[in-house]
Design an enzyme around this catalytic site. Structure first.
Site, PDB file in Angstrom:
ATOM      1  N   ASN A  11       0.857  -1.183   0.000  1.00  0.00           N
ATOM      2  CA  ASN A  11       0.000   0.000   0.000  1.00  0.00           C
ATOM      3  C   ASN A  11       0.898   1.240   0.000  1.00  0.00           C
ATOM      4  O   ASN A  11       1.683   1.454   0.927  1.00  0.00           O
ATOM      5  CB  ASN A  11      -0.896  -0.030   1.253  1.00  0.00           C
ATOM      6  CG  ASN A  11      -1.817   1.172   1.319  1.00  0.00           C
ATOM      7  OD1 ASN A  11      -1.389   2.302   1.098  1.00  0.00           O
ATOM      8  ND2 ASN A  11      -3.067   0.945   1.638  1.00  0.00           N
TER       9      ASN A  11
ATOM     10  N   HIS B  63       1.016   6.300   1.695  1.00  0.00           N
ATOM     11  CA  HIS B  63       1.788   7.285   2.456  1.00  0.00           C
ATOM     12  C   HIS B  63       2.962   7.881   1.683  1.00  0.00           C
ATOM     13  O   HIS B  63       3.555   8.861   2.132  1.00  0.00           O
ATOM     14  CB  HIS B  63       2.193   6.712   3.810  1.00  0.00           C
ATOM     15  CG  HIS B  63       0.976   6.455   4.654  1.00  0.00           C
ATOM     16  ND1 HIS B  63       0.006   7.420   4.846  1.00  0.00           N
ATOM     17  CD2 HIS B  63       0.532   5.358   5.303  1.00  0.00           C
ATOM     18  CE1 HIS B  63      -0.968   6.911   5.591  1.00  0.00           C
ATOM     19  NE2 HIS B  63      -0.672   5.666   5.872  1.00  0.00           N
TER      20      HIS B  63
ATOM     21  N   HIS C  72      -5.598   3.605  -1.660  1.00  0.00           N
ATOM     22  CA  HIS C  72      -6.921   3.965  -1.143  1.00  0.00           C
ATOM     23  C   HIS C  72      -7.245   5.369  -1.625  1.00  0.00           C
ATOM     24  O   HIS C  72      -6.626   6.337  -1.195  1.00  0.00           O
ATOM     25  CB  HIS C  72      -6.884   3.909   0.396  1.00  0.00           C
ATOM     26  CG  HIS C  72      -8.206   4.168   1.049  1.00  0.00           C
ATOM     27  ND1 HIS C  72      -8.378   4.089   2.408  1.00  0.00           N
ATOM     28  CD2 HIS C  72      -9.429   4.495   0.542  1.00  0.00           C
ATOM     29  CE1 HIS C  72      -9.638   4.349   2.716  1.00  0.00           C
ATOM     30  NE2 HIS C  72     -10.285   4.612   1.598  1.00  0.00           N
TER      31      HIS C  72
ATOM     32  N   ARG D  24      -9.425   8.126  -1.179  1.00  0.00           N
ATOM     33  CA  ARG D  24     -10.413   8.551  -0.170  1.00  0.00           C
ATOM     34  C   ARG D  24     -11.254   9.692  -0.712  1.00  0.00           C
ATOM     35  O   ARG D  24     -10.809  10.474  -1.559  1.00  0.00           O
ATOM     36  CB  ARG D  24      -9.696   9.009   1.115  1.00  0.00           C
ATOM     37  CG  ARG D  24      -8.937   7.914   1.817  1.00  0.00           C
ATOM     38  CD  ARG D  24      -8.365   8.419   3.129  1.00  0.00           C
ATOM     39  NE  ARG D  24      -9.386   8.548   4.135  1.00  0.00           N
ATOM     40  CZ  ARG D  24      -9.558   7.698   5.150  1.00  0.00           C
ATOM     41  NH1 ARG D  24      -8.742   6.691   5.319  1.00  0.00           N
ATOM     42  NH2 ARG D  24     -10.535   7.866   6.014  1.00  0.00           N
TER      43      ARG D  24
ATOM     44  N   ARG E  44      -7.031  12.893   0.638  1.00  0.00           N
ATOM     45  CA  ARG E  44      -5.949  13.385   1.501  1.00  0.00           C
ATOM     46  C   ARG E  44      -4.574  12.880   1.070  1.00  0.00           C
ATOM     47  O   ARG E  44      -3.574  13.479   1.372  1.00  0.00           O
ATOM     48  CB  ARG E  44      -6.203  13.035   2.956  1.00  0.00           C
ATOM     49  CG  ARG E  44      -6.091  11.566   3.270  1.00  0.00           C
ATOM     50  CD  ARG E  44      -6.190  11.306   4.744  1.00  0.00           C
ATOM     51  NE  ARG E  44      -7.536  11.532   5.243  1.00  0.00           N
ATOM     52  CZ  ARG E  44      -8.012  10.949   6.347  1.00  0.00           C
ATOM     53  NH1 ARG E  44      -7.243  10.165   7.057  1.00  0.00           N
ATOM     54  NH2 ARG E  44      -9.244  11.162   6.749  1.00  0.00           N
TER      55      ARG E  44
ATOM     56  N   GLU F 186      -8.629   0.417  -2.995  1.00  0.00           N
ATOM     57  CA  GLU F 186      -9.460   0.475  -1.778  1.00  0.00           C
ATOM     58  C   GLU F 186     -10.355   1.690  -1.890  1.00  0.00           C
ATOM     59  O   GLU F 186      -9.885   2.780  -2.240  1.00  0.00           O
ATOM     60  CB  GLU F 186      -8.579   0.681  -0.545  1.00  0.00           C
ATOM     61  CG  GLU F 186      -7.876  -0.536  -0.073  1.00  0.00           C
ATOM     62  CD  GLU F 186      -7.038  -0.220   1.166  1.00  0.00           C
ATOM     63  OE1 GLU F 186      -7.215   0.847   1.789  1.00  0.00           O
ATOM     64  OE2 GLU F 186      -6.184  -1.032   1.487  1.00  0.00           O
TER      65      GLU F 186
ATOM     66  N   THR G 149      -8.246   3.812   8.452  1.00  0.00           N
ATOM     67  CA  THR G 149      -9.479   3.026   8.509  1.00  0.00           C
ATOM     68  C   THR G 149      -9.639   2.413   9.903  1.00  0.00           C
ATOM     69  O   THR G 149      -8.732   1.754  10.396  1.00  0.00           O
ATOM     70  CB  THR G 149      -9.425   1.897   7.454  1.00  0.00           C
ATOM     71  OG1 THR G 149      -8.955   2.468   6.235  1.00  0.00           O
ATOM     72  CG2 THR G 149     -10.780   1.277   7.252  1.00  0.00           C
TER      73      THR G 149
ATOM     74  N   GLU H  27     -11.192  -9.212   3.164  1.00  0.00           N
ATOM     75  CA  GLU H  27      -9.900  -8.883   3.765  1.00  0.00           C
ATOM     76  C   GLU H  27     -10.143  -8.799   5.260  1.00  0.00           C
ATOM     77  O   GLU H  27     -10.924  -7.961   5.722  1.00  0.00           O
ATOM     78  CB  GLU H  27      -9.350  -7.559   3.222  1.00  0.00           C
ATOM     79  CG  GLU H  27      -8.031  -7.184   3.902  1.00  0.00           C
ATOM     80  CD  GLU H  27      -7.339  -5.972   3.287  1.00  0.00           C
ATOM     81  OE1 GLU H  27      -7.453  -5.768   2.063  1.00  0.00           O
ATOM     82  OE2 GLU H  27      -6.690  -5.232   4.045  1.00  0.00           O
TER      83      GLU H  27
ATOM     84  N   HIS I 216      -3.879  -4.386   7.750  1.00  0.00           N
ATOM     85  CA  HIS I 216      -4.019  -3.246   8.657  1.00  0.00           C
ATOM     86  C   HIS I 216      -3.162  -3.436   9.902  1.00  0.00           C
ATOM     87  O   HIS I 216      -3.366  -4.373  10.658  1.00  0.00           O
ATOM     88  CB  HIS I 216      -5.466  -2.973   9.076  1.00  0.00           C
ATOM     89  CG  HIS I 216      -5.669  -1.511   9.349  1.00  0.00           C
ATOM     90  ND1 HIS I 216      -5.291  -0.942  10.527  1.00  0.00           N
ATOM     91  CD2 HIS I 216      -6.139  -0.508   8.568  1.00  0.00           C
ATOM     92  CE1 HIS I 216      -5.537   0.348  10.469  1.00  0.00           C
ATOM     93  NE2 HIS I 216      -6.040   0.641   9.292  1.00  0.00           N
TER      94      HIS I 216
HETATM   95  N1  PXP Z   1      -5.976  -2.871   4.340  1.00  0.00           N
HETATM   96  C1  PXP Z   1      -6.919  -1.890   4.401  1.00  0.00           C
HETATM   97  C2  PXP Z   1      -8.317  -2.233   4.047  1.00  0.00           C
HETATM   98  C3  PXP Z   1      -6.580  -0.575   4.781  1.00  0.00           C
HETATM   99  O1  PXP Z   1      -7.532   0.361   4.836  1.00  0.00           O
HETATM  100  C4  PXP Z   1      -5.226  -0.294   5.071  1.00  0.00           C
HETATM  101  C5  PXP Z   1      -4.837   1.106   5.433  1.00  0.00           C
HETATM  102  O2  PXP Z   1      -5.052   1.941   4.343  1.00  0.00           O
HETATM  103  C6  PXP Z   1      -4.290  -1.326   4.979  1.00  0.00           C
HETATM  104  C7  PXP Z   1      -4.691  -2.615   4.634  1.00  0.00           C
HETATM  105  C8  PXP Z   1      -2.841  -1.103   5.272  1.00  0.00           C
HETATM  106  O3  PXP Z   1      -2.692  -0.786   6.606  1.00  0.00           O
HETATM  107  P1  PXP Z   1      -1.260  -0.339   7.152  1.00  0.00           P
HETATM  108  O4  PXP Z   1      -0.928   0.959   6.494  1.00  0.00           O
HETATM  109  O5  PXP Z   1      -1.480  -0.224   8.624  1.00  0.00           O
HETATM  110  O6  PXP Z   1      -0.289  -1.416   6.765  1.00  0.00           O
END
Ligand code: PXP
Length: 246
Positions: free
Chosen positions: A13, A16, A49, A51, A55, A76, A107, A157, A197
């Site tokens: 992901n 960031h 993601h 959003r 952001r 996402e 999330t 998930e 997550h």
């Molecule tokens: N899975 C989902 C559905 C999420 O919303 C997120 C955060 O955007 C992640 C995985 C990844 O989480 P993390 O950044 O804590 O690894």
């Protein structure tokens, strides 16, 4: 003979990376470049993601990633009409539906499929009719898994946040059992299972070992390490952590 243990794939992901760019509303670092480096490091998929408040990831990023990602692109998104229209236009390799609140930092908790079954049925049907497989981000809760089966989504998930936040070993084991039992129930009902997550280099291996787990979506810990050692290396090291080699 013992069967071969299949460890899950890694969806990186890169939200960031875009968070850093948006801190200055500039053009760097570009998530498109980050996706290339993540793939060079061994990412099996790229997750973003988009959003409602934009952001971090922007629509432009998803459009470009659709053209440049060589593995697969997991989008996402919230189950809103706006996002469904974007997904139908961009056609990611799969969509993960997530709950979204404007004021949250990230999330919080899984989707309530039980409480909005009709809407979920409608959104899953729209996306899957356009050949976009859908994954539902849910807690490993019996009723939520049963409701997810009813939507005919291909994947769930499992939300690993509570496991990640466990404050002692007993609690961690308890949350791990909840995740394993959830995965077992889902797979027995015909669902395919991903998780994510809050996973880190230090807590990922136990989740990777859950039987039948297909893909782990991991962001914050990889981008954090990438700031210090570079993204390609950070992804390579996460692949090692999933194999229990770190
Ligand atoms: N899975 C989902 C559905 C999420 O919303 C997120 C955060 O955007 C992640 C995985 C990844 O989480 P993390 O950044 O804590 O690894």
């Amino acid at each position: 003979m013992l069967g071969e243990v299949r460890l899950p794939t890694l969806g990186v992901n890169i939200d960031h990376i875009a968070t850093i760019r948006q801190a200055r509303r500039t053009v760097e670092p570009d998530p498109v470049a980050a996706a290339v480096l993540a793939e060079l490091g061994g990412a099996d998929g790229i997750t973003v993601h988009l959003r409602e408040d934009r952001r971090h990831i922007q629509q432009r990023d998803v459009q470009l990633l659709r053209q440049t990602v060589r593995t697969h692109l997991n989008l996402e998104m919230a189950a809103t009409d706006e996002m469904v229209a974007i997904a139908l236009d961009i056609k990611p390799d799969y969509v993960t539906l997530v709950p979204e609140k404007r004021e949250e930092v990230t999330t919080e908790g899984g989707l309530d499929i039980v409480g909005q079954l009709e809407r979920m049925n409608e959104v899953v049907d729209k996306l899957q009719s356009a050949d976009i497989p859908v994954s539902l981000f849910i807690d490993a809760d019996r009723a939520q898994i049963e409701a997810s089966v009813k939507t005919k989504a291909q994947f769930i998930e499992l939300h690993t946040g509570r496991y990640a936040e466990a404050h002692n070993e007993a609690n961690r084991q308890q949350e791990l059992t909840v995740l394993s039992q959830g995965a077992e129930q889902a797979i027995a009902s015909g669902l395919r299972v991903n998780a994510g997550h809050g996973l880190t280099y230090w807590n990922v291996y136990a989740v990777a070992c859950i039987s039948g787990m297909e893909e782990l979506n991991i962001g914050h810990t990889i981008v954090s390490r990438a700031a210090l050692v570079g993204l390609e290396r950070a992804v390579r090291e996460m692949k090692q952590a999933i194999r229990g080699e770190l």
